[in-house]
Write an enzyme that holds these catalytic residues in place. Sequence first.
Site, PDB file in Angstrom:
ATOM      1  N   LYS A  52      83.774  49.143   3.314  1.00 10.33           N
ATOM      2  CA  LYS A  52      84.062  48.636   2.045  1.00 10.33           C
ATOM      3  C   LYS A  52      85.664  48.122   1.924  1.00 10.33           C
ATOM      4  CE  LYS A  52      83.427  48.277  -2.684  1.00 10.33           C
ATOM      5  NZ  LYS A  52      82.137  48.710  -3.976  1.00 10.33           N
ATOM      6  N   GLY A  62      80.678  41.475  -1.808  1.00 12.20           N
ATOM      7  CA  GLY A  62      80.443  41.347  -3.805  1.00 12.20           C
ATOM      8  C   GLY A  62      81.214  39.607  -4.107  1.00 12.20           C
ATOM      9  N   GLY A  63      82.088  40.334  -5.769  1.00  8.48           N
ATOM     10  CA  GLY A  63      82.800  39.314  -5.731  1.00  8.48           C
ATOM     11  C   GLY A  63      84.543  39.713  -5.731  1.00  8.48           C
ATOM     12  N   GLY A  85      77.492  42.692   3.308  1.00  8.98           N
ATOM     13  CA  GLY A  85      77.580  42.171   1.413  1.00  8.98           C
ATOM     14  C   GLY A  85      78.716  41.975   1.081  1.00  8.98           C
ATOM     15  N   GLY A  95      85.364  41.970  -2.671  1.00 11.51           N
ATOM     16  CA  GLY A  95      85.271  42.288  -1.697  1.00 11.51           C
ATOM     17  C   GLY A  95      84.067  41.553  -0.486  1.00 11.51           C
ATOM     18  N   ASP A 107      77.048  49.583 -13.882  1.00  4.97           N
ATOM     19  CA  ASP A 107      76.878  48.163 -12.904  1.00  4.97           C
ATOM     20  C   ASP A 107      75.488  48.862 -12.199  1.00  4.97           C
ATOM     21  OD1 ASP A 107      77.223  45.694 -12.023  1.00  4.97           O
ATOM     22  OD2 ASP A 107      78.566  45.551 -10.433  1.00  4.97           O
TER      23      ASP A 107
END
Length: 523
Positions: free
Chosen positions: A57, A36-37, A34, A39, A149
């Site tokens: 992550k 995200g904005g 995945g 990392g 979130d």
Amino acid sequence: MAAAPPAPKPKEKGPACKLSSIINGQFVMVQMLGKGGYGVVYEVIRRDSPSVRFACKAELALAHNNLKTEWDLMTLLKDNKSKHNIIGIELGSERNYNYIVMHLVGPSLADLRKYIPSKTFTLYTTTVCGIQCFDSLVEIQKLGYIHRDVKPSNFAIGVLGSDEEKLVYVLDFGLCRNMFNKSKELRKPRMKAPFRGTIPYCSLNIHQRMEPGRHDDFWSLLYMMIEFHLSDLPWENMTKENTKKEKESKIDSLLAKCPPEFQMIRCYLLTLCYSREPDYAKIRGVLCQIMITNKFTPDMPLDWQNGGPYENIFKPLASAVKHKRSKQKVSLAELLDLPKPGTAPLYTEKDFPHPGELEQPRDESVSKSDDTIIEKDGPPPAPKPAPKPIIHPAPVKTSGENHHKPGTTISMKPAVPRSAGEHNSVKPVAPASSVLTRSPTGHHLSLKPVTLTPRPPGEIRQSVRRTATVTPRAKSDNDSLKPAAVSLKPAVSTMTTKAQHPTPPLAGSMAAPAMTMPPFKKL
Ligand SMILES: Nc1ncnc2c1ncn2[C@@H]1O[C@H](COP(=O)(O)OP(=O)(O)OP(=O)(O)O)[C@@H](O)[C@H]1O
């Protein structure tokens, strides 16, 4: 002749990690899971025992280490025997990034929905996921935090094909905020709070810049459940302003197509405000009522399970996952803990105020001044050179200073030093260096350079995190779970980490050596 000027130092575009990068000398990145904005998330294997798989992550190391906050909340949830939390293995830093190695889970609810042609879950699956997502948020809120979130990509099931495919995990604590100060008093709501969250799922309160509260997590959950039940939300891909208008004008027609309990939850949430603690039992009772009135039982298969309506879609994906299946047994009956039919009160819409009859509840104690953050709309401030990454508790190995293109990566260096332990959920927009893409079948992976660019105005899927100047907080306004002992020692060449679990993860085994195994799908 004048000496040639030194070649410009290449700018750091994101975490300097890519496929086959080795972290801390022991974890090898084998697949991107995945992005995200802020990392990237990779699947990693242990070099010395490649059958053991984890997720990692990684985020560009900037002034504030958000992953430390995620780690602290993960640890706290684990200590409190959370059922829906992912176990952290190691927190550390390497080159220009911080990372967390954690247990590997399966696809997110957003991924799962995309595989189903109608883009909807059955009402049974919607409700089972809704109850588990709700429970996971309550676990966080009972520790004094709000998630801020809540969206389908921030919940994932256990590895497909394992018993944990029935269990929903909550992900991404990067925007979590502690609602209480050190004296355990509710922090005063700000007159105007900066926008945080993801536009399609945030509540109207957040659109109005009200202080996010516990109920706002549940508004997002309600939007998620509507989406699971009816397919894409009508405000998908709209601007923030138009999304707000659509949320106001379309909610009645959407809820008319949903079970009456959805409307009951909405009516109950309308009675709440920042300072009012939600009646968790009541909301859960209404969710469980969907199970009872529809005669759903926990032994029924979820949409992606064998025997479920989309078995033919998910079975091949599950078998493509080469993990040794986790042996952990998951009992949905225990997780859902439904009241026995006839023993719980049956709610009707009459038990809740009608939206038209309600006056919006208000918080009396709104703070005149913003007690934590001064945040401006519009373009981010000119970037400041970020300090060397700071990792708690040990010093960090770093390749040097971070460099940020104006408007690209936002340094959140406070104007003056923060008090120890302060956390503001600041996340930089961190471009990644490369990503592994999958073919439509998921059986072919290729490495492509990728830049995580700043969000264009129309891009509304990613979380909106802080993009402006930060002023120091009062010492009591402490978001962090433990005061971060900031280490200012110079960078050293040895890797520093904090191990939580040296034991194997949920997901299993891989026979082939690390880099020769066939790639497989995220699912
Ligand atoms: N432990 C894990 N196991 C498997 N996949 C994971 C794990 N953690 C995260 N992922 C995958 O990576 C995606 C992004 O993770 P996460 O939300 O934590 O990152 P992020 O950079 O904060 O993303 P965003 O900015 O979109 O919120 C998730 O939607 C999920 O698909």
